[in-house]
Design a protein around this motif. Structure first.
Motif, PDB file in Angstrom:
ATOM      1  N   VAL A  44      35.359  43.282  38.645  1.00  0.00           N
ATOM      2  CA  VAL A  44      36.445  44.267  38.617  1.00  0.00           C
ATOM      3  C   VAL A  44      36.423  45.054  37.316  1.00  0.00           C
ATOM      4  CG1 VAL A  44      38.948  44.580  38.609  1.00  0.00           C
ATOM      5  CG2 VAL A  44      37.910  42.971  40.212  1.00  0.00           C
ATOM      6  N   ASP A  45      36.225  44.359  36.225  1.00  0.00           N
ATOM      7  CA  ASP A  45      36.169  45.027  34.932  1.00  0.00           C
ATOM      8  C   ASP A  45      35.013  46.026  34.886  1.00  0.00           C
ATOM      9  OD1 ASP A  45      37.107  45.171  32.052  1.00  0.00           O
ATOM     10  OD2 ASP A  45      35.019  44.582  31.742  1.00  0.00           O
ATOM     11  N   GLU A  46      33.877  45.629  35.439  1.00  0.00           N
ATOM     12  CA  GLU A  46      32.720  46.524  35.463  1.00  0.00           C
ATOM     13  C   GLU A  46      32.984  47.742  36.338  1.00  0.00           C
ATOM     14  OE1 GLU A  46      28.059  46.595  36.982  1.00  0.00           O
ATOM     15  OE2 GLU A  46      29.137  44.692  36.861  1.00  0.00           O
ATOM     16  N   LEU A  47      33.581  47.525  37.505  1.00  0.00           N
ATOM     17  CA  LEU A  47      33.859  48.626  38.421  1.00  0.00           C
ATOM     18  C   LEU A  47      34.845  49.617  37.814  1.00  0.00           C
ATOM     19  CD1 LEU A  47      34.203  46.711  41.821  1.00  0.00           C
ATOM     20  CD2 LEU A  47      32.193  47.888  40.904  1.00  0.00           C
ATOM     21  N   LYS A  48      35.801  49.123  37.046  1.00  0.00           N
ATOM     22  CA  LYS A  48      36.826  49.976  36.457  1.00  0.00           C
ATOM     23  C   LYS A  48      36.301  50.799  35.283  1.00  0.00           C
ATOM     24  CE  LYS A  48      40.844  48.265  35.623  1.00  0.00           C
ATOM     25  NZ  LYS A  48      41.920  47.335  35.159  1.00  0.00           N
ATOM     26  N   THR A  49      35.322  50.284  34.581  1.00  0.00           N
ATOM     27  CA  THR A  49      34.925  50.913  33.321  1.00  0.00           C
ATOM     28  C   THR A  49      33.578  51.621  33.356  1.00  0.00           C
ATOM     29  OG1 THR A  49      33.959  48.816  32.547  1.00  0.00           O
ATOM     30  CG2 THR A  49      36.258  49.238  31.983  1.00  0.00           C
ATOM     31  N   ARG A  50      32.781  51.432  34.398  1.00  0.00           N
ATOM     32  CA  ARG A  50      31.434  52.008  34.397  1.00  0.00           C
ATOM     33  C   ARG A  50      31.470  53.530  34.379  1.00  0.00           C
ATOM     34  NH1 ARG A  50      26.450  50.031  38.066  1.00  0.00           N
ATOM     35  NH2 ARG A  50      26.611  48.384  36.515  1.00  0.00           N
ATOM     36  N   TYR A  51      32.331  54.144  35.206  1.00  0.00           N
ATOM     37  CA  TYR A  51      32.444  55.596  35.253  1.00  0.00           C
ATOM     38  C   TYR A  51      33.889  55.998  34.963  1.00  0.00           C
ATOM     39  CZ  TYR A  51      28.041  55.137  37.809  1.00  0.00           C
ATOM     40  OH  TYR A  51      26.760  54.812  38.189  1.00  0.00           O
ATOM     41  N   PRO A  52      34.123  56.837  33.970  1.00  0.00           N
ATOM     42  CA  PRO A  52      35.494  57.220  33.634  1.00  0.00           C
ATOM     43  C   PRO A  52      36.174  58.059  34.707  1.00  0.00           C
ATOM     44  CG  PRO A  52      33.910  58.444  32.296  1.00  0.00           C
ATOM     45  CD  PRO A  52      33.136  57.389  33.023  1.00  0.00           C
TER      46      PRO A  52
ATOM     47  N   LYS B  28      33.461  35.442  38.272  1.00  0.00           N
ATOM     48  CA  LYS B  28      32.506  36.471  38.666  1.00  0.00           C
ATOM     49  C   LYS B  28      33.217  37.688  39.239  1.00  0.00           C
ATOM     50  CE  LYS B  28      28.015  36.987  40.927  1.00  0.00           C
ATOM     51  NZ  LYS B  28      26.947  36.305  41.694  1.00  0.00           N
ATOM     52  N   MET B  29      34.316  37.467  39.984  1.00  0.00           N
ATOM     53  CA  MET B  29      35.071  38.577  40.539  1.00  0.00           C
ATOM     54  C   MET B  29      35.821  39.318  39.440  1.00  0.00           C
ATOM     55  SD  MET B  29      35.704  40.247  43.298  1.00  0.00           S
ATOM     56  CE  MET B  29      36.799  41.592  43.747  1.00  0.00           C
ATOM     57  N   VAL B  30      36.387  38.588  38.515  1.00  0.00           N
ATOM     58  CA  VAL B  30      37.111  39.212  37.399  1.00  0.00           C
ATOM     59  C   VAL B  30      36.163  40.095  36.589  1.00  0.00           C
ATOM     60  CG1 VAL B  30      38.404  38.788  35.277  1.00  0.00           C
ATOM     61  CG2 VAL B  30      38.791  37.345  37.280  1.00  0.00           C
ATOM     62  N   GLN B  31      34.962  39.592  36.353  1.00  0.00           N
ATOM     63  CA  GLN B  31      33.964  40.368  35.623  1.00  0.00           C
ATOM     64  C   GLN B  31      33.547  41.612  36.405  1.00  0.00           C
ATOM     65  OE1 GLN B  31      30.431  38.139  34.667  1.00  0.00           O
ATOM     66  NE2 GLN B  31      29.484  39.809  33.530  1.00  0.00           N
TER      67      GLN B  31
ATOM     68  N   ALA C 290      46.885  36.299  44.250  1.00  0.00           N
ATOM     69  CA  ALA C 290      45.933  35.791  43.268  1.00  0.00           C
ATOM     70  C   ALA C 290      45.150  36.915  42.602  1.00  0.00           C
ATOM     71  CB  ALA C 290      44.960  34.819  43.944  1.00  0.00           C
ATOM     72  N   PHE C 291      44.905  37.993  43.346  1.00  0.00           N
ATOM     73  CA  PHE C 291      44.081  39.082  42.834  1.00  0.00           C
ATOM     74  C   PHE C 291      44.889  40.145  42.093  1.00  0.00           C
ATOM     75  CE2 PHE C 291      41.608  43.040  43.437  1.00  0.00           C
ATOM     76  CZ  PHE C 291      40.419  42.646  42.847  1.00  0.00           C
ATOM     77  N   SER C 292      46.171  40.228  42.342  1.00  0.00           N
ATOM     78  CA  SER C 292      46.993  41.322  41.818  1.00  0.00           C
ATOM     79  C   SER C 292      46.957  41.483  40.300  1.00  0.00           C
ATOM     80  CB  SER C 292      48.442  41.163  42.299  1.00  0.00           C
ATOM     81  OG  SER C 292      49.005  39.948  41.848  1.00  0.00           O
ATOM     82  N   PRO C 293      46.792  40.416  39.485  1.00  0.00           N
ATOM     83  CA  PRO C 293      46.744  40.639  38.034  1.00  0.00           C
ATOM     84  C   PRO C 293      45.561  41.477  37.564  1.00  0.00           C
ATOM     85  CG  PRO C 293      47.228  38.331  38.513  1.00  0.00           C
ATOM     86  CD  PRO C 293      46.803  38.965  39.799  1.00  0.00           C
ATOM     87  N   TYR C 294      44.552  41.659  38.403  1.00  0.00           N
ATOM     88  CA  TYR C 294      43.337  42.337  37.961  1.00  0.00           C
ATOM     89  C   TYR C 294      43.311  43.818  38.315  1.00  0.00           C
ATOM     90  CZ  TYR C 294      42.295  37.390  37.914  1.00  0.00           C
ATOM     91  OH  TYR C 294      42.372  36.031  37.703  1.00  0.00           O
ATOM     92  N   VAL C 295      44.329  44.302  39.007  1.00  0.00           N
ATOM     93  CA  VAL C 295      44.410  45.731  39.322  1.00  0.00           C
ATOM     94  C   VAL C 295      45.505  46.366  38.478  1.00  0.00           C
ATOM     95  CG1 VAL C 295      43.553  45.404  41.668  1.00  0.00           C
ATOM     96  CG2 VAL C 295      46.023  45.345  41.244  1.00  0.00           C
ATOM     97  N   ASP C 296      45.479  47.688  38.417  1.00  0.00           N
ATOM     98  CA  ASP C 296      46.472  48.401  37.621  1.00  0.00           C
ATOM     99  C   ASP C 296      47.777  48.600  38.375  1.00  0.00           C
ATOM    100  OD1 ASP C 296      44.701  48.795  35.433  1.00  0.00           O
ATOM    101  OD2 ASP C 296      43.757  50.454  36.508  1.00  0.00           O
ATOM    102  N   ALA C 297      47.685  48.781  39.681  1.00  0.00           N
ATOM    103  CA  ALA C 297      48.867  49.100  40.478  1.00  0.00           C
ATOM    104  C   ALA C 297      48.604  48.758  41.932  1.00  0.00           C
ATOM    105  CB  ALA C 297      49.224  50.579  40.330  1.00  0.00           C
TER     106      ALA C 297
END
Length: 282
Positions: free
Chosen positions: A191-199, A186-189, A218-225
């Motif tokens: 993060v993806d939504e938060l990153k892509t909803r608004y360019p 649910k968190m991975v999903q 544990a969370f670091s793979p889901y962020v860009d930097a």
């Protein structure tokens, strides 16, 4: 060890010698402009100017030097994010009380105040959520409630009144199984939504410290930097090196030197805030 010391000394020398110029900002290729973001479904809450000043939030202090330090950091971060088309940034530190949360807050506000971006500040320190305390807010629910229940996201987002295009996702109730929640589907999903909803959106995550909990790792793979906040005179070199090693699979933009006691050009000390971004490659 000598390399890190040299980087710190070089950064302090540059800060003393270089004038602070109005920053120029790179544009995102698909940026549609922050004016298209509407807060019609997001609660706007009043924040106390006195509370902001007491907690050293940049919108609550008239000190130009204080805000300028974050403008420098903002410019450096934006350049690196834009160069790589990234928009999800994690803020963490090796140990406790090294200034990661204040850095995350002030960087997020600085990004949102004068740049054509919107910013979502996420309190992902689910063991000890505290971003709301800095603003004097008392939200009933937060990220942990979203992850463990059926609370709609729009019901927990907060727009602090008068603070630009900045929205806060508070942490909610403290959780002992925080690492598992941050690594959940649910968190991975989310993060993806938060990153892509608004360019035009930049998402800033305040994460727990690296060396006392597994959450950030544990969370670091889901962020860009990521940015690593260290405190001058407190953070040990071996802790910095160990934290950097843990983040070797993450795009580490650099380290932020916090609570620097460097000397200004007028001969005055400038304690209590960050110095600048130090590249770990230098």
């Amino acid at each position: 060890m000598e390399r890190i010391k040299a980087a710190l000394e070089r950064a302090q020398q540059e800060r003393q010698q270089s004038p602070i110029n109005p920053p120029s900002y790179p544009s995102q290729g698909n940026n549609t402009g922050s004016e298209q973001i509407s807060y019609s479904q997001t609660r706007t809450m009043k924040v106390s100017a006195r509370m902001l000043a007491e907690h050293r939030i940049i919108t609550g202090t008239p000190t130009e030097e204080f805000a300028d330090a974050y403008k420098i950091l903002r410019t450096q971060v934006l350049q690196r994010l834009s160069d790589n088309n990234w928009n999800a940034l994690a803020i963490t530190s090796p140990g406790e009380q090294e200034g990661k949360t204040l850095t995350a807050i002030n960087l997020a506000i600085s990004l949102a105040m004068e740049v054509n971006y919107t910013v979502l500040l996420v309190d992902a320190d689910l063991r000890h959520p505290s971003i709301h305390d800095y603003f004097g807010l008392r939200p009933e629910r937060g990220l942990s409630d979203y992850l463990t229940g059926d609370v709609p996201l729009q019901d927990i987002l907060i727009h602090p009144e008068g603070i630009g295009h900045c929205v806060i996702l508070p942490g909610g109730k403290p959780q002992q199984n925080s690492s598992e929640l941050l690594n959940s589907p649910k968190m991975v999903q989310l993060v993806d939504e938060l990153k892509t909803r608004y360019p035009s959106r930049i998402v800033v995550f305040d994460l727990p410290q690296l060396l006392t909990a597994s959450d950030a790792l544990a969370f670091s793979p889901y962020v860009d930097a990521a940015l690593l906040v260290i405190e001058e005179g407190k953070t040990k070199v071996q802790d910095l090196e160990r934290a950097s090693e843990l983040l070797k699979g993450t795009n580490l933009l650099g380290t932020v030197l916090n609570k620097s006691n460097s000397i200004s050009s007028g001969g005055n000390k400038k304690p209590g805030w960050l110095s600048r971004l130090l590249s770990p490659q230098h």
